[in-house]
Design a protein around this motif. Structure first.
Motif, short mmCIF file in Angstrom:
data_model
loop_
_atom_site.label_atom_id
_atom_site.label_comp_id
_atom_site.label_asym_id
_atom_site.label_seq_id
_atom_site.Cartn_x
_atom_site.Cartn_y
_atom_site.Cartn_z
N VAL A 196 10.23 -8.16 2.29
CA VAL A 196 11.26 -7.69 1.36
C VAL A 196 11.08 -8.35 0.00
CG1 VAL A 196 13.74 -7.52 0.94
CG2 VAL A 196 12.87 -7.34 3.28
N LYS A 197 10.90 -9.65 -0.02
CA LYS A 197 10.70 -10.37 -1.28
C LYS A 197 9.43 -9.90 -1.98
CE LYS A 197 13.23 -14.54 0.09
NZ LYS A 197 13.13 -15.98 0.43
N GLN A 198 8.39 -9.67 -1.19
CA GLN A 198 7.13 -9.19 -1.78
C GLN A 198 7.32 -7.83 -2.42
OE1 GLN A 198 3.74 -9.51 0.84
NE2 GLN A 198 2.54 -8.02 -0.32
N SER A 199 8.06 -6.93 -1.76
CA SER A 199 8.33 -5.61 -2.33
C SER A 199 9.13 -5.72 -3.62
CB SER A 199 9.09 -4.75 -1.32
OG SER A 199 8.29 -4.39 -0.21
N ILE A 200 10.11 -6.59 -3.62
CA ILE A 200 10.95 -6.78 -4.81
C ILE A 200 10.09 -7.24 -5.99
CG2 ILE A 200 12.78 -8.21 -5.82
CD1 ILE A 200 14.11 -8.14 -3.00
N ARG A 201 9.22 -8.21 -5.75
CA ARG A 201 8.36 -8.72 -6.82
C ARG A 201 7.43 -7.62 -7.33
NH1 ARG A 201 7.74 -13.18 -3.06
NH2 ARG A 201 8.87 -15.04 -3.79
N TRP A 202 6.83 -6.87 -6.41
CA TRP A 202 5.87 -5.85 -6.81
C TRP A 202 6.56 -4.74 -7.60
CZ3 TRP A 202 4.79 -0.67 -6.33
CH2 TRP A 202 3.50 -0.28 -6.68
N LEU A 203 7.68 -4.27 -7.11
CA LEU A 203 8.40 -3.20 -7.79
C LEU A 203 8.86 -3.64 -9.18
CD1 LEU A 203 10.46 -1.94 -4.74
CD2 LEU A 203 8.87 -0.53 -6.05
N ALA A 204 9.33 -4.88 -9.29
CA ALA A 204 9.76 -5.38 -10.60
C ALA A 204 8.58 -5.44 -11.56
CB ALA A 204 10.39 -6.76 -10.45
N LEU A 245 11.84 -1.44 -10.11
CA LEU A 245 12.99 -1.99 -9.40
C LEU A 245 14.25 -1.59 -10.14
CD1 LEU A 245 13.99 -3.67 -7.01
CD2 LEU A 245 13.78 -5.71 -8.45
N ALA A 246 14.88 -0.53 -9.68
CA ALA A 246 16.06 0.00 -10.37
C ALA A 246 17.28 -0.89 -10.18
CB ALA A 246 16.36 1.41 -9.87
N GLU A 247 17.35 -1.56 -9.04
CA GLU A 247 18.52 -2.39 -8.77
C GLU A 247 18.23 -3.31 -7.59
OE1 GLU A 247 22.87 -0.93 -9.19
OE2 GLU A 247 22.40 -0.72 -7.05
N LEU A 248 18.63 -4.57 -7.71
CA LEU A 248 18.58 -5.52 -6.61
C LEU A 248 19.99 -5.70 -6.10
CD1 LEU A 248 17.08 -7.65 -4.88
CD2 LEU A 248 17.57 -9.31 -6.70
N ARG A 249 20.18 -5.54 -4.80
CA ARG A 249 21.52 -5.58 -4.22
C ARG A 249 21.68 -6.78 -3.30
NH1 ARG A 249 22.25 0.83 -2.58
NH2 ARG A 249 22.57 1.61 -4.71
N LEU A 250 22.80 -7.47 -3.44
CA LEU A 250 23.14 -8.60 -2.59
C LEU A 250 24.48 -8.29 -1.92
CD1 LEU A 250 22.39 -11.52 -5.11
CD2 LEU A 250 20.80 -10.43 -3.50
N THR A 279 0.82 -1.21 0.00
CA THR A 279 0.00 0.00 0.00
C THR A 279 0.86 1.27 0.00
OG1 THR A 279 -0.17 -0.18 2.42
CG2 THR A 279 -1.99 -1.06 1.11
N GLY A 280 2.01 1.20 0.68
CA GLY A 280 2.93 2.33 0.68
C GLY A 280 3.59 2.52 -0.67
N TRP A 281 4.02 1.43 -1.29
CA TRP A 281 4.64 1.53 -2.62
C TRP A 281 3.63 2.07 -3.64
CZ3 TRP A 281 9.54 1.76 -2.52
CH2 TRP A 281 10.32 0.92 -1.73
N GLN A 282 2.37 1.66 -3.49
CA GLN A 282 1.34 2.15 -4.42
C GLN A 282 1.19 3.66 -4.33
OE1 GLN A 282 -2.03 -0.19 -3.17
NE2 GLN A 282 -1.59 -1.87 -4.58
#
Length: 287
Positions: A194-202, A207-212, A159-162
């Motif tokens: 975190v994983k949910q945010s990554i999926r939604w942003l992608a 999703l500008a960059e995924l960092r490990l 909801t925040g990302w939206q």
């Protein structure tokens, strides 16, 4: 609304390590993770004005006025003694800035930067400020060409990302471990959100960059490489940046952890590439 304020730990007018190109980097105070390996641990908490840091300041830059710790910028020598003393992992040097304050700073350097990156701490903990700031940038003819990025731990709910999506050009997200238990051991929180945010942003193209971050003997990317590779592959053509942990600047038990070398990082890069991950960036240097 441009008078909306945030607590800011630092502002760097020109940064080349906080996203593409030269960028103004704004670091907000406060974080909802407690990463053992954090290189900015004083951005985690917020000063509660306990005053424990005041007598220890070797330059008398701190004082208590009406029950609040105040910081004298002109006397401060940036020795960071107060940061190491704080039981809250906060800084008495954090300053309140309004959206207008940041806009004025942006306009003074706009001709020399490509955008702004808001980091932390955790930038999304001050979401109303973030929304107002990015909206103001997009609405200002002198600033609208600047890209607005967030460097985040990914704990913001969908909801925040939206809410942020219409004015967000991209988010850089850290996946600090694959397994939730490993993530909890490193940060104090699990990584389901975190994983949910990554999926939604992608899925939104944000999703500008995924960092490990590779921490020898601590992170578990290679142990779960098939699942990790499949996860990244499902995101589309997303840039992946591998960072190398170094013990310089951390506190607590992480000071004794071994810093990552090329021998720790390059096998992960090769394993991801062999599983179809096309865009993998290695660390620029190892400390």
């Amino acid at each position: 609304m441009n008078s909306r304020c945030a607590l800011v730990s630092n502002l760097i007018p020109f940064s080349c390590v906080d996203g593409p190109g030269s960028r103004l980097a704004l670091f907000l105070q406060g974080c909802n993770l407690r990463c053992k390996n954090c290189h900015n641990p004083w951005t985690m908490g917020r000063c509660n004005h306990c005053g424990e840091c005041v007598p220890g300041c070797p330059h008398q830059a701190l004082s208590c006025v009406d029950g609040r710790v105040t910081w004298d910028h002109s006397a401060c020598q940036q020795c960071d003694t107060c940061l190491q003393m704080c039981p809250k992992r906060a800084t008495p040097m954090a300053q309140t800035m309004s959206v207008n304050d940041v806009l004025l700073k942006l306009k003074s350097v706009a001709g020399f930067i490509e955008g702004i990156t808001v980091s932390g701490g955790e930038a999304t903990l001050q979401l109303p400020f973030l929304l107002t700031l990015f909206s103001a940038i997009k609405a200002d003819p002198a600033l609208t060409r600047l890209t607005c990025l967030v460097d985040s731990n990914g704990l913001l709910p969908e909801t925040g990302w939206q809410k942020l999506r219409p004015v967000l050009d991209g988010a850089m997200i850290d996946l600090k471990a694959w397994d939730s238990e490993c993530h909890f051991a490193l940060t104090g929180r699990d990584n389901a959100q975190v994983k949910q945010s990554i999926r939604w942003l992608a899925a939104q193209g944000k999703l500008a960059e995924l960092r490990l971050l590779v921490i020898p003997d601590r992170t578990d990317y290679l142990q779960h490489i098939d699942a990790l590779g499949e996860f990244i592959g499902s995101l589309g053509d997303v840039p992946v940046r591998l960072n190398a942990f170094h013990a310089h600047g951390v506190y607590g038990e992480a000071r004794q952890w071994r810093s990552a070398t090329a021998a720790d990082v390059e096998p992960l890069a090769a394993a991801l590439q062999s599983r179809g991950v096309k865009s993998v960036t290695l660390p620029a240097l190892y400390l």
